[in-house]
Design a protein around this motif. Structure first.
Motif, mmCIF file in Angstrom:
data_model
loop_
_atom_site.group_PDB
_atom_site.id
_atom_site.type_symbol
_atom_site.label_atom_id
_atom_site.label_comp_id
_atom_site.label_asym_id
_atom_site.label_seq_id
_atom_site.Cartn_x
_atom_site.Cartn_y
_atom_site.Cartn_z
ATOM 1 N N THR A 153 32.407 131.751 98.234
ATOM 2 C CA THR A 153 32.978 130.642 98.758
ATOM 3 C C THR A 153 32.036 129.952 99.693
ATOM 4 O O THR A 153 31.191 130.498 100.207
ATOM 5 N N TYR A 154 32.434 128.582 99.932
ATOM 6 C CA TYR A 154 31.758 127.889 101.122
ATOM 7 C C TYR A 154 31.814 128.823 102.360
ATOM 8 O O TYR A 154 30.789 128.936 103.144
ATOM 9 N N GLN A 155 33.083 129.223 102.781
ATOM 10 C CA GLN A 155 33.391 129.770 104.007
ATOM 11 C C GLN A 155 32.690 131.145 104.097
ATOM 12 O O GLN A 155 31.965 131.633 104.956
ATOM 13 N N GLU A 156 32.483 132.076 102.991
ATOM 14 C CA GLU A 156 31.709 133.221 102.801
ATOM 15 C C GLU A 156 30.034 132.861 103.280
ATOM 16 O O GLU A 156 29.548 133.574 103.777
ATOM 17 N N ILE A 157 29.686 131.755 102.459
ATOM 18 C CA ILE A 157 28.627 131.278 102.677
ATOM 19 C C ILE A 157 28.206 131.085 104.253
ATOM 20 O O ILE A 157 26.981 131.543 104.950
ATOM 21 N N GLN A 158 28.883 130.429 104.769
ATOM 22 C CA GLN A 158 28.832 130.072 106.313
ATOM 23 C C GLN A 158 28.703 131.405 107.032
ATOM 24 O O GLN A 158 27.976 131.562 108.087
ATOM 25 N N ASP A 159 29.654 132.430 106.647
ATOM 26 C CA ASP A 159 29.414 133.711 107.359
ATOM 27 C C ASP A 159 28.059 134.589 107.024
ATOM 28 O O ASP A 159 27.637 134.973 108.069
ATOM 29 N N ILE A 160 27.528 134.397 105.844
ATOM 30 C CA ILE A 160 26.334 134.908 105.634
ATOM 31 C C ILE A 160 25.434 134.500 106.456
ATOM 32 O O ILE A 160 24.213 135.086 106.908
ATOM 33 N N PRO A 183 27.834 121.431 98.292
ATOM 34 C CA PRO A 183 27.752 122.350 99.363
ATOM 35 C C PRO A 183 29.239 123.153 99.660
ATOM 36 O O PRO A 183 29.145 124.379 99.727
ATOM 37 N N GLN A 184 30.333 122.389 99.500
ATOM 38 C CA GLN A 184 31.563 122.926 99.919
ATOM 39 C C GLN A 184 32.264 123.547 98.661
ATOM 40 O O GLN A 184 33.203 124.433 98.879
ATOM 41 N N GLY A 185 31.831 123.626 97.624
ATOM 42 C CA GLY A 185 32.252 124.162 96.353
ATOM 43 C C GLY A 185 31.704 125.598 96.518
ATOM 44 O O GLY A 185 32.403 126.289 95.586
ATOM 45 N N GLY A 186 30.633 125.684 97.288
ATOM 46 C CA GLY A 186 30.119 127.015 97.382
ATOM 47 C C GLY A 186 29.243 127.483 95.909
ATOM 48 O O GLY A 186 29.100 126.582 95.149
ATOM 49 N N VAL A 187 29.043 128.587 95.580
ATOM 50 C CA VAL A 187 28.382 129.206 94.483
ATOM 51 C C VAL A 187 29.269 130.348 93.738
ATOM 52 O O VAL A 187 30.382 130.458 94.219
ATOM 53 N N GLY A 188 28.810 130.670 92.569
ATOM 54 C CA GLY A 188 29.787 131.691 91.766
ATOM 55 C C GLY A 188 30.289 132.770 92.640
ATOM 56 O O GLY A 188 31.404 133.173 92.352
#
Length: 408
Positions: A38-45, A30-35
């Motif tokens: 980033t993880y923080q961007e996913i949290q914002d989304i 989860p914390q590595g994010g996706v291509g």
């Protein structure tokens, strides 16, 4: 809506010698994010969506447990599919992951039973590194590159099993899956992975002793009683009821004999992926001054139960709330999703068990429970663990060991 997804082979595919790699994987996916994010961007989304997704490694699969609002089912499946198809494994995630590890070790160190939680199961499994908590130097030695090399092919090509329960319809769920997981490239079929037996250890000393920081006041006591031949849900149900009986008996005896209601519990633990990795764990935390007396109570009561020394009235007193709790399970998404559906394709007996539990469970008799207690509560074949504050060393002389097995 609750979603339960299993992919790949989990710890069964873990590279040998890479102790702690599964714990790193739990955080890195989860914390590595996706291509693309980033993880923080996913949290914002996700801020505008009611979605929660958790990843962890099981004995025989990698698991994703997710919860979402009905309106977010498609979005939730899109996020899961992205982590399977395009995980990023960003190295910068390692700093936060190591902070999680530090918190884990601090929590274990601050707990009276921390060393038992970290070591008991690994001792029983004959030092198999897939069990227990690794030493800090082992865990911190794992790298993002090692995890990526292991996880990427498992997530991208491993077989998928998905269960969905909750406030949705078949049409909605099927449509969301068709646009996400079903749209991924073809994957490997399920392997015929049958439960394998482990080379389990035998207790080598009267007690395994661990020291804890001197500022802790409590002594932790545990008995691990092997039950290696529990191979079906029918005996597992009866073992679960026996564990409830042990908990009730110890709570009463410790209160009567020591004059205090100490924390005590008994659990039955079974690893489905390993044919003989099943056991009872009886655990209590007591004051250092009463540790020897409490240890004697635990030992004596296990022996008494093994000899069938419990009444029909005591049995029924424990059985009634046990039956109520199992009835309550039927009204929860977690029971239907995790217990019944999570691997029903690979283990169709879960569906059979769900259908007959309402008939079989009430039929459990005192005689059956007595037979299981006689079979499994052999103190000579059990593992005895004691964790005590370093300042309380003289109080553990009766536990039968001259020196600690390990120390913090």
């Amino acid at each position: 809506v609750h979603l339960y997804l299993r992919v790949g082979r989990g710890r069964q595919s873990q590279p040998p010698g890479k102790i702690g790699l599964d714990l790193l994987a739990n955080h890195l996916v989860p914390q590595g994010g996706v291509g693309r994010h980033t993880y923080q961007e996913i949290q914002d989304i996700c801020a505008d969506h009611a979605v929660s997704v958790n990843f962890f490694t099981e004995d025989d699969a990698f698991a994703v447990n997710a919860r979402c609002a009905r309106r977010d089912l498609l979005f939730c499946l899109q996020m899961i599919a992205a982590h399977l198809e395009d995980p990023a494994f960003r190295p910068e995630a390692l700093r936060q992951i190591h902070a999680h590890f530090g918190s884990m070790y601090s929590s274990l160190s601050a707990s009276a039973g921390g060393p038992i939680s970290a070591n008991a199961e690994r001792v029983f499994a004959n030092d198999d590194p897939r069990f227990g908590v690794p030493a800090p130097e082992e865990l911190y030695a794992r790298t993002v590159e090692e995890a990526a090399a292991w996880l990427r092919p498992e997530l991208k090509h491993g077989a998928i099993e998905l269960g969905i329960v909750g406030d949705t319809t078949w049409e909605e769920a099927a449509g969301a899956v068709a646009q996400t997981l079903a749209a991924l490239p073809a994957r490997k079929p399920f392997a015929d992975v049958r439960p394998r037996a482990l080379a389990l250890a035998k207790p080598k000393r009267p007690a395994y002793l661990f020291t804890t920081p001197p500022q802790l006041r409590q002594v932790a006591l545990a008995w691990l009683c092997p039950a290696p031949d529990v191979a079906d849900i029918y005996r597992e149900r009866r073992c679960a009821l026996l564990a409830e009986l042990v908990t009730d008996r110890l709570r009463v005896r410790l209160r009567e004999e020591l004059g205090a209601t100490y924390h005590c519990t008994a659990d039955f633990v079974r690893h489905d992926s390993f044919a003989n990795m099943s056991y009872f764990l009886v655990y209590a935390e007591v004051s250092a001054s009463q540790a020897e007396q409490a240890a004697d109570v635990l030992r004596r009561e296990l022996m008494a139960l093994r000899k069938g020394r419990f009444s029909e009235e005591e049995f029924e007193r424990v059985k009634k709330p046990f039956l109520r709790s199992r009835e309550d399970d039927l009204r929860t998404n977690s029971y239907w999703g995790h217990t019944v559906l999570r691997d029903a394709q690979q283990n169709p007996l879960r569906l059979v068990a769900a259908r007959d539990r309402a008939i079989d469970t009430p039929r459990i008799t005192r005689r059956e429970i007595a037979q299981l207690a006689r079979r499994y509560f052999d103190v000579k074949q059990s593992f005895h663990f004691v964790a005590f504050p370093a300042s309380a060393g003289p109080t553990v002389t009766a536990f039968g060991a001259l020196a600690p097995h390990a120390s913090d």
